[in-house]
Design an enzyme around this catalytic site. Structure first.
Site, mmCIF file in Angstrom:
data_model
loop_
_atom_site.group_PDB
_atom_site.id
_atom_site.type_symbol
_atom_site.label_atom_id
_atom_site.label_comp_id
_atom_site.label_asym_id
_atom_site.label_seq_id
_atom_site.Cartn_x
_atom_site.Cartn_y
_atom_site.Cartn_z
ATOM 1 C CD GLU A 142 -3.323 0.162 2.028
ATOM 2 O OE1 GLU A 142 -3.049 0.408 3.209
ATOM 3 O OE2 GLU A 142 -4.403 -0.335 1.681
ATOM 4 C CG HIS A 162 7.863 -29.898 1.177
ATOM 5 N ND1 HIS A 162 8.212 -31.172 0.795
ATOM 6 C CD2 HIS A 162 8.745 -29.552 2.142
ATOM 7 C CE1 HIS A 162 9.249 -31.583 1.517
ATOM 8 N NE2 HIS A 162 9.582 -30.623 2.348
ATOM 9 C CE LYS A 189 -11.892 2.973 1.164
ATOM 10 N NZ LYS A 189 -11.290 3.992 2.045
#
Lengths: 464, 464
Positions: free
Chosen positions: B291, B320, B433
């Site tokens: 950010e 793995h 938003k």
């Protein structure tokens, strides 16, 4: 029960030609997709890709259910000892298909399911704190290793044996089930020689494709997951993901889109479930995608150093962490949303204070909100020229998750064909294993130890 | 108590000139590092970077401890309602500094700590299953939002209020602490008007830099973390990370190395703790790094689309899963290992069957094994030309973790200077938003809703 796949926001008609994929590019792949399809079907026909058949193999499932029923009567806790492909599928589906706080619930609230713990590391903290929590008499361990010689798992096994036998004495073997190769390897030998309970991982099924073998099925059945429904879901996907026309086959099509996007420099593959239950499916997929496609040489031996980097994100949570970067950073990502049509429950938002400016949310539901946030993020990413697509599940059920897992496995295999690499091997991890053997004093690795010392104890180190 | 930083395997003398960093490249940055340092110190001097002072601000800590003591007597469970910077630090340090199975332990085994739950999503499943688990009378909620109007958090707050008040009646406000701006915003207004308990997030401290405010300190104190030791650790790092010579300052130096590596095409920053306790610190760092640095425009307004992509991995587990890709895939990663010198406990490996070929491990310990695996992976990566460095902690204590967090915060701020972007804003999340507001029917967003509809309901969708 149908997995939906919306790839509108991957296409050039929406994103433009530089980062979007055109119809011509997709259709240009058709001859290769047909060749890869023929090759896969031929290998499947010869029995070389047995994972395809796992959803239809009823015998092992009956055995697993019988064993699970027996163990559920004897124990309260199941601990998986395994790493990588022996753990990730179980973790993902335990999260998806059991209550989120399963281990905190009383037994009757969990249905018949045992508490499930997965030890997939050798940090002494994780292992000792987990053992301290459990009563040996009430605990069964599943020791999972195809080869029967995975260092991490065998060390855990040895510690767990010691821990159980100190408390319960000679009957300690009853607290272990060995899940390993049907005929060879140290764990199989132990099962035969010492009479441990055991299950077989079918030959030719690699760790990261083993979720539908006892590797995943036994722990999930013990935790209370309906594994018949899981396999039925996987089986229901089989017809779609064996269609020869890649435009009709979601596994092939998504592989083709991801491959073309990689060719445009979108080297990071973000999987972003908008669902708390589906969160860890992204971790299971990370192994599948990274280990299968991240390769140094192609099938013809050319040096390619290829492979997308899979990244896990969670909506809406990571909108407040990663989405800033996805919107504005380099054009190097494809975001694949996982979105359930039905969350299985819902909550209505009660009144919010007028001062918050959020009073308009009253009476809406959380499912509406989270779905709106997913769609809003998809549209905002697209507006910023960022490739994204959405896989939608009717609901987070064993059937739907089984179908999605099966689809992603076939997608990975097919992507191996497009990238021209072997999706079934992992040669790059051997060097690190050899250095570990050397450091731990394994006979025969003395030269490797010297090589390590030269590399590690350089004359000029940069240390602060 | 000193954080060690080994960057040998970042350097050209080890990796070669193409992907390694030369002394000349590092020293070439010196004038810029000095300018950035002067700028940071000047802004700090003017009170514009108040996060620097948080470890030394005793008043708020005393208040937090007093409040925590009071709440610990009244409640059994604390639930954080917050997202992004309001949740990630707490999650990371709860994992690092409390028992791994904290919530499964009886209260006396947890010391005085409450059970801690963090709700950082609006999935109805996660919220309802968590509430179903808890007794309202025994539960306190921390509602954390700087602005006091974060949609996800305010919806959770509204649902939690409703849930508590239905059970405990008029005293429901006693079950909430509002952590928000000291003077403005809807949550502050509520605290003032209706008498909720509250704490302040100091002005000028953004969400992702707020761990050492009540945002992180109150929940951690409630869970039993020694927050004085945490802050003392952070404070002990302050001298090192304000040194003007970047070669002596681990925060500046690591920022410079990561920046130079980015310039060589290593766009993916993997943080890989070899420690179960440190696992989620990588998630906290992911927000900080992504950010802060993922930006479209630089400080001069040029279009740059810059920013490394942070990735979380866990050793040995991801050996793995991801290490195959790291060893053999594209040259696009820097791996930063986090390694504790002392794990705080250890387990000796008992005998292993001769058949396993692992009998040589007998008598070694798990701490030896995990440390060997980390070093083996580092050397193998280096041999494959892959940049990596190691941050080592003396032990996973509040002091060491506090120091590391403070260092990484300063590193991020300094990296902002090197990348030439503003590390304190996040303009790219606004569009998403706005689309969410539109979809949820917020007055004033009708045009945005139409824009969404045009984008979402295209004539030609690609759907399978």
């Amino acid at each position: 029960m149908r997995i939906g796949f919306d790839y509108t926001n991957m296409m050039a008609s929406v994103l433009g030609p530089e980062r979007g994929i055109s119809e011509a590019e997709l259709e240009g792949l058709r001859p290769r997709t047909e060749a890869i399809h023929r090759d896969l079907m031929a290998r499947r026909g010869k029995g070389l890709l047995p994972f395809y058949e796992l959803p239809f193999d009823k015998g092992p499932v009956d055995d697993v259910l019988k064993l699970a029923g027996e163990l559920c009567r004897l124990f309260e806790n199941v601990v998986v000892l395994g790493i990588g492909g022996s753990a990730l599928g179980t973790l993902a589906l335990f999260r998806a298909l059991c209550p989120l706080h399963h281990n905190l619930l009383a037994r009757k609230e969990r249905g018949s399911g045992l508490r499930l713990f997965v030890l997939d590391n050798v940090d002494p903290v994780g292992i000792s704190e987990t053992l301290d929590l459990l009563a040996p008499a009430e605990t069964v361990f599943l020791v999972i290793s195809k080869s029967g010689s995975t260092v991490e798992t065998m060390c855990q096994f040895s510690i767990a044996q010691d821990w159980v036998s100190r408390r319960v004495g000679a009957s300690f073997r009853d607290h272990f089930v060995l899940i390993t190769d049907p005929v060879s390897g140290p764990l199989r030998k132990l099962a035969v020689d010492e009479g441990y309970r055991s299950c077989s991982i079918p030959e030719g099924v690699g760790g990261r494709f083993s979720l539908f073998t006892p590797v995943g099925l036994l722990p999930l059945a013990l935790a209370g997951v309906d594994i018949r429904a899981l396999l039925a879901g996987a089986g229901s996907m089989a017809d779609r993901v064996t269609l020869g026309d890649f435009r009709e086959n979601p596994a092939y099509l998504n592989a083709a889109l991801q491959y073309l996007a990689y060719g445009k420099g979108l080297h990071i593959a973000v999987m972003m479930p908008y669902s708390d239950r589906l969160r860890d499916l992204a971790d299971w997929f990370r192994q599948l995608w990274a280990e299968s496609l991240g390769k140094k040489v192609d099938l013809e031996g050319n040096l390619v150093h290829v492979g997308p980097t899979p990244v896990k994100a969670l909506g809406t949570t990571d909108q407040h962490s990663q989405v800033q970067l996805y919107m504005e950073g380099p054009f190097d990502k494809v975001v694949t949303f996982l979105s359930p049509d039905d969350y299985g429950c819902d909550l209505t938002i009660p009144s919010l204070s007028a001062a918050s400016g959020l009073a308009y949310l009253e009476g809406h539901t959380l499912a509406e909100l989270i779905r709106s946030e997913q769609q809003a993020t998809a549209v905002a990413l697209t507006k910023n020229g960022r490739a994204n697509c959405t896989l939608s599940l009717p609901a987070v059920t064993p059937e739907a998750v089984g179908a999605l897992v099966y689809m992603l496995e076939v997608q990975t295999l097919f992507a191996g064909g497009l990238f021209g690499v072997n999706p079934l091997d992992q040669p790059g991890v051997e060097e690190g294993k050899d250095f570990t053997y050397a450091l731990m004093g394994r006979p025969g690795f003395e030269e490797k130890k010297e090589e390590f010392s030269r590399a590690f104890h350089r004359e000029s180190r940069y240390v602060l």
